[in-house]
Design a protein around this motif. Structure first.
Motif, PDB file in Angstrom:
ATOM      1  N   THR A  51       0.824  -1.199   0.000  1.00  0.00           N
ATOM      2  CA  THR A  51       0.000   0.000   0.000  1.00  0.00           C
ATOM      3  C   THR A  51       0.859   1.249   0.000  1.00  0.00           C
ATOM      4  O   THR A  51       2.016   1.238   0.435  1.00  0.00           O
ATOM      5  N   PRO A  65     -14.219   6.935  -3.968  1.00  0.00           N
ATOM      6  CA  PRO A  65     -13.242   5.839  -3.937  1.00  0.00           C
ATOM      7  C   PRO A  65     -13.110   5.202  -5.314  1.00  0.00           C
ATOM      8  O   PRO A  65     -14.012   5.302  -6.153  1.00  0.00           O
ATOM      9  N   LEU A  66     -11.976   4.571  -5.551  1.00  0.00           N
ATOM     10  CA  LEU A  66     -11.703   3.934  -6.841  1.00  0.00           C
ATOM     11  C   LEU A  66     -11.537   2.442  -6.632  1.00  0.00           C
ATOM     12  O   LEU A  66     -10.827   2.012  -5.713  1.00  0.00           O
ATOM     13  N   ARG A  67     -12.171   1.640  -7.498  1.00  0.00           N
ATOM     14  CA  ARG A  67     -12.034   0.193  -7.447  1.00  0.00           C
ATOM     15  C   ARG A  67     -11.759  -0.345  -8.847  1.00  0.00           C
ATOM     16  O   ARG A  67     -12.580  -0.202  -9.750  1.00  0.00           O
ATOM     17  N   ALA A  72      -7.080  -0.351  -5.359  1.00  0.00           N
ATOM     18  CA  ALA A  72      -8.224   0.282  -4.691  1.00  0.00           C
ATOM     19  C   ALA A  72      -7.720   1.540  -4.013  1.00  0.00           C
ATOM     20  O   ALA A  72      -6.616   1.555  -3.446  1.00  0.00           O
ATOM     21  N   ASP A  74      -8.944   4.728  -1.369  1.00  0.00           N
ATOM     22  CA  ASP A  74      -9.929   5.255  -0.429  1.00  0.00           C
ATOM     23  C   ASP A  74      -9.407   6.559   0.157  1.00  0.00           C
ATOM     24  O   ASP A  74      -8.245   6.647   0.593  1.00  0.00           O
ATOM     25  N   ARG A  96      -4.199   0.784  -2.330  1.00  0.00           N
ATOM     26  CA  ARG A  96      -3.815  -0.607  -2.092  1.00  0.00           C
ATOM     27  C   ARG A  96      -3.611  -1.362  -3.401  1.00  0.00           C
ATOM     28  O   ARG A  96      -4.370  -1.176  -4.360  1.00  0.00           O
ATOM     29  N   LEU A  98      -4.116  -4.749  -5.089  1.00  0.00           N
ATOM     30  CA  LEU A  98      -4.949  -5.932  -4.864  1.00  0.00           C
ATOM     31  C   LEU A  98      -4.407  -7.169  -5.569  1.00  0.00           C
ATOM     32  O   LEU A  98      -4.952  -8.261  -5.404  1.00  0.00           O
ATOM     33  N   SER A 136      -4.607   5.611 -12.919  1.00  0.00           N
ATOM     34  CA  SER A 136      -5.811   4.774 -12.913  1.00  0.00           C
ATOM     35  C   SER A 136      -6.193   4.376 -14.338  1.00  0.00           C
ATOM     36  O   SER A 136      -6.651   3.252 -14.578  1.00  0.00           O
TER      37      SER A 136
END
Length: 331
Positions: A51, A65-67, A72, A74, A96, A98, A136
């Protein structure tokens, strides 16, 4: 901070997390990323999740937030920061990783290095979101299926790595698969098309438009022998070498943007490929497009013809080394 610095910190934290007592309520084991900016941290959880954490001030309009599949983000997380003799409550943005695949972790590590260099003493959540915007997009591309020419991308990376000024080559890189030329050095008015081959001969396929000079561009061709071998260096290693030699974060971001465009979801397999990098660098040769034999074709092409391609054996064509070409583009 460069790619290698972040990798070393993550390795240190992974060891610390691994040695922690089972079930320890620890959140993330963290280290300050920059001594001059104590609010930026690199972290690893006990489960091994990497992270990037930055203290950030609340924005009037908080970013959502972005996923994505591999990261990810926050914003506005309040957490307890435990130091050697004290603890305090801090508001942070947490990014983070993932994924467990080495290739994605390489991209995440490169992003952490760039972000650590970008943020000053005070940063808002909106400013963090803006810095993350291009990254992103890059991670989103890594979810797409793309047909990748591994031999070709290997040759282009060798040409970049062989230069004493990789930043200049990165800035000139036109990496989309449909681009006519691989590198265009606007200030020097020079272009370089890279041709890589797995055979022992310098036999390459050209389109007529790649060879015949139009406008003010002086055109050159780089020929690179690429021999895949398990005993060789991986493309991931070569990319880290290039990244750590780059002088600015704009170049580092463009390097990974280009790779995400040409590799997409296949990045992991591409980065794992191994080849003889030393032999490829030693075999790198440059040619003037004016010296390369090409068919005489009347223009404009007949109706219905949009492209003319042909094969050329360059073994009998006069070549020169990278030092000569660098003299042309380093204006």
């Amino acid at each position: 901070m460069i790619h290698g610095d972040v990798l070393r910190v993550f390795d240190l934290l992974e060891g610390r997390a691994h040695n922690a007592s089972e079930g320890t309520e620890s959140g993330y084991f963290v280290e300050i990323a920059r001594a001059d900016r104590p609010g930026i941290y690199l972290g690893v959880s006990q489960a091994g999740e990497k992270t990037f954490i930055v203290t950030s001030e609340q924005s009037q309009v908080p970013p959502p937030p972005l996923r994505l599949a591999s990261i990810a983000v926050d914003y506005g997380i309040e957490c307890q920061l435990r130091e050697a003799t004290s603890s305090r409550l801090v508001r942070v943005t947490v990014i983070r990783c993932l994924a467990n695949e080495p290739g994605i972790i390489d991209v995440f590590t490169a992003m952490c290095a760039v972000l650590a260099n970008s943020f000053n003493d005070r940063v808002t959540e909106r400013e963090v979101a803006e810095e993350l915007r291009r990254w992103s997009t890059l991670f989103w591309r890594l979810q797409e299926r793309v047909e990748t020419d591994v031999v070709g991308i290997s040759g282009e990376l060798v040409a970049i790595a062989a230069s004493p000024n990789p930043d200049l080559w990165i800035s000139a890189w036109h990496s989309r698969p449909n681009d006519l030329l691989d590198f265009i050095f606007d200030e020097a008015q020079v272009s370089v098309e890279v041709k890589a081959t797995r055979s022992g001969k310098r036999r390459h396929t050209f389109s007529l438009d790649q060879i015949q000079t139009t406008g003010s561009l002086s055109r050159y061709v780089a020929s690179v022998p690429v021999q895949f071998a398990e005993s060789g260096e991986s493309l991931a290693d070569l990319i880290r070498e290039i990244s750590d030699r780059l002088n600015n974060d704009t170049s580092r971001l463009k390097l990974w943007e280009a790779l995400s465009q040409v590799c997409g979801a296949g990045l992991e397999d591409v980065l794992a490929r191994k080849f003889d990098v030393l032999a490829a660098k030693a075999g790198l040769a440059f040619f003037s497009a004016d010296d390369i034999p090409s068919p005489v074709v009347e223009r404009p092409f007949p109706t219905g013809v949009s492209r003319v391609s042909f094969h050329v054996d360059l073994d009998g064509v006069e070549s020169f080394d990278s030092q000569y070409l660098d003299g042309l583009i380093l204006v």
